[in-house]
Design an enzyme around this catalytic site. Structure first.
Site, short mmCIF file in Angstrom:
data_model
loop_
_atom_site.label_atom_id
_atom_site.label_comp_id
_atom_site.label_asym_id
_atom_site.label_seq_id
_atom_site.Cartn_x
_atom_site.Cartn_y
_atom_site.Cartn_z
N ASP A 207 -9.31 4.56 -2.20
CA ASP A 207 -8.23 3.75 -1.92
C ASP A 207 -7.49 3.10 -3.30
O ASP A 207 -8.58 2.13 -4.01
CB ASP A 207 -8.62 2.94 -0.81
CG ASP A 207 -7.62 1.80 -0.32
OD1 ASP A 207 -6.89 1.34 -1.35
OD2 ASP A 207 -7.57 1.54 0.82
N CYS B 280 0.71 -1.05 0.05
CA CYS B 280 -0.14 0.04 -0.18
C CYS B 280 1.01 1.33 0.26
O CYS B 280 0.46 2.30 -0.47
CB CYS B 280 -1.04 0.00 0.92
SG CYS B 280 -0.24 -0.17 2.77
N HIS C 285 -1.82 0.88 7.48
CA HIS C 285 -2.34 1.24 6.21
C HIS C 285 -2.19 2.60 5.73
O HIS C 285 -2.32 3.50 6.66
CB HIS C 285 -3.68 0.51 5.98
CG HIS C 285 -4.32 0.52 4.53
ND1 HIS C 285 -3.53 0.10 3.52
CD2 HIS C 285 -5.49 0.82 4.05
CE1 HIS C 285 -4.31 0.09 2.28
NE2 HIS C 285 -5.44 0.52 2.81
#
Ligand SMILES: [Zn+2]
Length: 374
Positions: free
Chosen positions: A233, A186, A216
């Site tokens: 996202d 990520c 995250h």
């Protein structure tokens, strides 16, 4: 002169005075000394947020933005945007407001980035045997190289079980390098996507890096049509679903912090959408108020920096500049703080419109180990 114009100029005068007060308070706040961290956990937390305070500066260099436009398939993206605009049933946001061109562009960029551009790596595979990551053992972690133009934070080391080849997985931070390597987890996804977002939306676009203490990161952008910051996202190609993490992944969280050009904001109330998924902030830091004080000090610095760098430095018209500061920063920041305070009383948001349960990137074991499998 009509009464209406009078009121308008009076309102502008008042807002200019208010903006000046905020500016002067920031001057004081920026000079004020902040106490030393109360505990080791506070110190570690602060290192994280201070390190991120100016992260959006990494997505600004004109040369880097040109590189993006040379690398991504603009023709494909714009044709995708056109198709989305024609699908009339998808023209509204979930709060019933018509999406604008910019929103369609972001939707298309999310799709393109996930499906055509970037690759997820949980564990790298051996380039000789290509037997998949199950055939690879983790053998440790190395620090970054001394000469480090790619801004590598650490190197994960693996070995192939078949041919014994050693495999390095450098965790790269440089967004332009990521335009070439196009892979990672990520952190890499968000870093590269932020640069693309800025290049495509334009230098003035509001883009935000969102950091979660429980490992995250994701993004937001400021939508002019929706007049608010919108969750995106890139790893999951998910648009405007702030309850994704708690309700879909089942992720437990303590802190969520957003960082844009002009301020840093605690977004925990926006993203921790269910009480059972809330980790008390005091589990991660010893003094929550102290962290808030440091955030305030960072924001004083950021407001001044924004004023001097972004609001036409060539202009000498102070009132105009203060009005611009009000409209571009203070108004949006105040409105957002109000909304976040309002959401404190909310228990649960309506269920996510995404039907899948659990995180899509990363293997089953990996997501399960992180408590993100829904
Ligand atoms: Zn091998």
């Amino acid at each position: 002169m009509s009464v209406k114009t009078d009121y308008k100029s009076l309102a502008n005068r008042l807002l200019t005075i208010y903006s000046k007060q905020v500016f002067q308070k920031s001057m004081k706040g920026a000079k004020a000394k902040v106490a030393r961290p109360y505990s080791e956990s506070d110190r570690r937390f602060l290192l994280n947020i201070i390190g991120l305070a100016n992260i959006t500066d990494s997505y600004k260099e004109a040369g880097d933005l040109d590189k993006v436009l040379d690398t991504i398939d603009l023709a494909k993206i714009y044709s995708g945007v056109e198709k989305r605009e024609q699908e009339s049933d998808k023209k509204k946001s979930k709060d019933g407001i018509e999406l604008g061109y910019e929103d369609f562009l972001v939707l298309e960029l999310l799709h393109y980035f996930k499906h055509d551009f970037f690759k997820w790596i949980t564990i790298p595979e051996c380039s000789n045997c290509k037997n998949g990551s199950e055939n690879v053992d983790s053998i440790g972690i190395e620090g970054p190289p001394i000469n480090n133009p790619d801004e590598i934070t650490r190197i994960e080391k693996y070995r192939c079980k078949t041919c014994q080849k050693s495999i390095d997985f450098p965790r790269i931070n440089s967004p332009t390098k990521l335009l070439q390597t196009r892979e990672g987890r990520c952190g890499e996804w968000v870093n590269c996507f932020m640069l693309i977002l800025r290049a495509v939306l334009g230098a003035d676009a509001g883009i935000r890096y969102v950091w979660n203490f429980e490992d995250h990161v994701w993004c937001e952008y400021y939508s002019s049509a929706l007049s608010r910051w919108v969750h995106i996202d890139p790893c999951e190609a998910v648009f405007d679903e702030p309850n994704l993490y708690c309700e879909n992944w089942g992720k437990k969280m303590s802190w969520v912090i957003g960082i844009n050009d002009s301020y840093m904001i605690d977004l925990s109330e926006k993203y921790i959408t269910s009480i059972e998924k809330r980790i008390p902030k005091t589990n991660t830091v010893s003094n929550v108020q102290y962290i808030k004080d440091v955030l305030h000090k960072i924001n004083c610095d950021k407001l001044l920096k924004y004023y001097f760098e972004y609001i036409d430095p060539t202009s000498s018209n102070e009132s105009e500049k203060l009005m611009s500061l009000y409209n571009k920063v203070i108004l949006i920041h105040n409105r957002e703080k109000l909304e976040l305070n309002g959401s404190k009383s909310r228990i649960d948001m309506p269920s996510s419109t995404i039907t899948t349960k659990g995180r899509q990137t990363g293997g089953t074991e990996w997501t399960k180990a992180r408590g993100e499998d829904g």
